[in-house]
Design an enzyme around this catalytic site. Sequence first.
Site, PDB file in Angstrom:
ATOM      1  N   LYS A 234     -65.520  -2.910  19.050  1.00  0.00           N
ATOM      2  CA  LYS A 234     -66.015  -2.276  19.510  1.00  0.00           C
ATOM      3  C   LYS A 234     -66.897  -1.214  19.877  1.00  0.00           C
ATOM      4  O   LYS A 234     -67.211  -0.248  19.275  1.00  0.00           O
ATOM      5  CB  LYS A 234     -64.713  -1.320  20.454  1.00  0.00           C
ATOM      6  CG  LYS A 234     -64.588  -0.577  22.106  1.00  0.00           C
ATOM      7  CD  LYS A 234     -63.690   0.213  22.935  1.00  0.00           C
ATOM      8  CE  LYS A 234     -64.802   1.600  22.331  1.00  0.00           C
ATOM      9  NZ  LYS A 234     -65.661   2.508  22.697  1.00  0.00           N
TER      10      LYS A 234
ATOM     11  N   GLY B  22     -65.466  -0.773  26.965  1.00  0.00           N
ATOM     12  CA  GLY B  22     -64.595   0.573  27.301  1.00  0.00           C
ATOM     13  C   GLY B  22     -65.125   1.543  27.367  1.00  0.00           C
ATOM     14  O   GLY B  22     -65.745   1.813  25.895  1.00  0.00           O
TER      15      GLY B  22
ATOM     16  N   GLY C 242     -64.162   4.815  25.058  1.00  0.00           N
ATOM     17  CA  GLY C 242     -63.102   5.709  24.070  1.00  0.00           C
ATOM     18  C   GLY C 242     -61.552   6.098  24.026  1.00  0.00           C
ATOM     19  O   GLY C 242     -60.673   5.173  23.383  1.00  0.00           O
TER      20      GLY C 242
ATOM     21  N   GLY D 100     -60.318   2.155  23.168  1.00  0.00           N
ATOM     22  CA  GLY D 100     -61.050   2.571  22.143  1.00  0.00           C
ATOM     23  C   GLY D 100     -59.117   2.523  21.851  1.00  0.00           C
ATOM     24  O   GLY D 100     -58.588   2.502  20.356  1.00  0.00           O
TER      25      GLY D 100
ATOM     26  N   GLU E 239     -66.699   7.107   8.910  1.00  0.00           N
ATOM     27  CA  GLU E 239     -67.991   7.147   8.277  1.00  0.00           C
ATOM     28  C   GLU E 239     -68.038   8.593  10.107  1.00  0.00           C
ATOM     29  O   GLU E 239     -68.564   8.052  11.228  1.00  0.00           O
ATOM     30  CB  GLU E 239     -68.840   6.144   9.050  1.00  0.00           C
ATOM     31  CG  GLU E 239     -68.524   5.523   7.736  1.00  0.00           C
ATOM     32  CD  GLU E 239     -69.337   5.557   6.608  1.00  0.00           C
ATOM     33  OE1 GLU E 239     -70.275   7.474   6.163  1.00  0.00           O
ATOM     34  OE2 GLU E 239     -69.585   4.993   5.496  1.00  0.00           O
TER      35      GLU E 239
ATOM     36  N   CYS F 164     -76.189  11.313  12.124  1.00  0.00           N
ATOM     37  CA  CYS F 164     -75.571  11.494  11.069  1.00  0.00           C
ATOM     38  C   CYS F 164     -75.567  12.612  10.140  1.00  0.00           C
ATOM     39  O   CYS F 164     -75.008  14.185   9.815  1.00  0.00           O
ATOM     40  CB  CYS F 164     -74.509  10.948  11.209  1.00  0.00           C
ATOM     41  SG  CYS F 164     -74.986   9.623  10.338  1.00  0.00           S
TER      42      CYS F 164
ATOM     43  N   GLU G 180     -71.875  21.073  13.598  1.00  0.00           N
ATOM     44  CA  GLU G 180     -72.640  19.504  13.750  1.00  0.00           C
ATOM     45  C   GLU G 180     -72.623  19.612  15.262  1.00  0.00           C
ATOM     46  O   GLU G 180     -71.445  19.340  16.391  1.00  0.00           O
ATOM     47  CB  GLU G 180     -71.820  18.656  13.810  1.00  0.00           C
ATOM     48  CG  GLU G 180     -72.889  17.207  13.733  1.00  0.00           C
ATOM     49  CD  GLU G 180     -71.829  16.256  13.216  1.00  0.00           C
ATOM     50  OE1 GLU G 180     -71.151  15.291  14.346  1.00  0.00           O
ATOM     51  OE2 GLU G 180     -72.897  14.860  12.930  1.00  0.00           O
TER      52      GLU G 180
END
Length: 489
Positions: free
Chosen positions: A182, A213, A215, A219, A257, A291, A389
């Site tokens: 996905k 679709g 999340g 998801g 990750e 990232c 972040e």
Amino acid sequence: MTGTELAPDTVVVPDARLYIDGRWSSPSDRELVPVHNPATEQVIGSVIECTRADIDAAFAAARQALGPWAATTVEHRAELLDALADALHDRGEELAVLASMEIGMPLTESRAVQAAFPESVLRSIVDVARTTRWEYDDESGTTIVREPVGVVLAITPWNFPVHQIIAKLAPALATGCTVVLKPAELTPLNALFLAELCDAAGIPAGVVNVVTGRGSTTGEMLVQSEGYDLVSFTGSLTVGKHIGQVAGGRVIRATLELGGKSPAVVLDDADLEIAVRTTVRNCFTNAGQKCNAPTRLIVPDGELARAREIAVAAAASYVLGDPIDPSTTMGPLASAAQRDKVLGYLDAARARGATVAGGVRADGFDAGYYVTPAIVTDVGENDPVVTDEIFGPVLVLLGHQGFDDAVRIANDTPYGLSAEVWSADPALAEALARHIAAGQVRINGVRSPQPPVAPFGGYKASGIGRELGRFGLDEYLETKAVLGLHHKS
Ligand code: NAD
């Protein structure tokens, strides 16, 4: 024409379709999720919001395909992946243009990281698979057998979408796993494009399935499904924790990750000009939506003013514009929400007394989520602009008082994805690299090795597990010890 090999209007945007069990379908009663070009804010396509039935069908197909696929030889799988790598090579320009249209990444960057890099990652993983010892007797006479984990649920983010998909698909397929993928709802079109390439490369039905679709809906249904044996997720810390909890509750393997707030540490013997310029460049790739971007530049206290001057000049040299235009060096942010988040962080930092050069909505655009790159100074170590972040073109400068203080500041983060260290003294640079808690440390600006097999992944809240190379392959393998197979009495 803008000097590109392909005009954007010649790139065929994939239709809203699902790829399940080797078949394309576009059920007419499904909700469609629009996909926007962040440079124009125009809808460029749409994808299907899946139902439970779609998800069940995808996992059923992956489960059915698993036995026959896992029983194929490594060489057979490697040859099919070679064909996929060739297709990535041949269709790379289309993929790069499509990815630029979805994310707003300058085409020059897209060509490198959405086309050339995924191709080399795929080829490198095939090489690793070909040289892996899949079965051997260890020194005790135990037969060690490496087997695929099973059906993989792969969930990917939007910032480097093609790379992030290939980094999961390649080891999963090489080991004999099957996949339900996905992609992020902001950038799903390149995943459908990749599914077309998998199909054309002859990867059997059910081995790769792509569902689309949001999340929070598709998801979440995928994660709550019992159809998978391993979930490999790249994305935010919040969603990663949730997925890790669901997987942990079922004792299912999860590779996560997650985010980063990576330091670039400059010692007082380093070439400040090169270190700062390189850090700015690495921080602002993909408008800072990376990232492992070095977002905290930590320089000697006495060099802060000069470092700021160099960084501000480097940031001011960016040319914001249409991602497809070859003169553009920074595109828009990926969405209005991302733009507003970035501006919100900067406004709040200014209100607390920070000095921010840039970091405003860019002038002169009728549309698009453009933000000028920001250099932030005069900010406390605990300010959210330093600790969180942000995922935008924001570089924070901090001062250190020597080696130990630099290490303290570098490690003063919940994250540990990557770090950059700068010193003219190889021994000092090495010591710094060894003291920083991060999954990758680059000395004096060294970039990815060729082939890209250096393991990538996080310490601390940056995640669990590794991608790329042999460590990446291992995540998709079970280890069986067979005792007595070659027993001599
Ligand atoms: P995100 O977590 O919002 O979304 C990532 C993916 O998860 C998307 O496909 C999304 O649809 C899906 N998702 C969201 N909620 C879900 C749920 N409840 N259940 C299942 N799936 C769900 O992240 P993002 O905004 O797309 O990406 C940015 C984040 O990803 C940043 O934090 C960044 O650092 C991180 N990232 C990490 C790496 C890495 O390798 N460490 C690489 C790239 C991005």
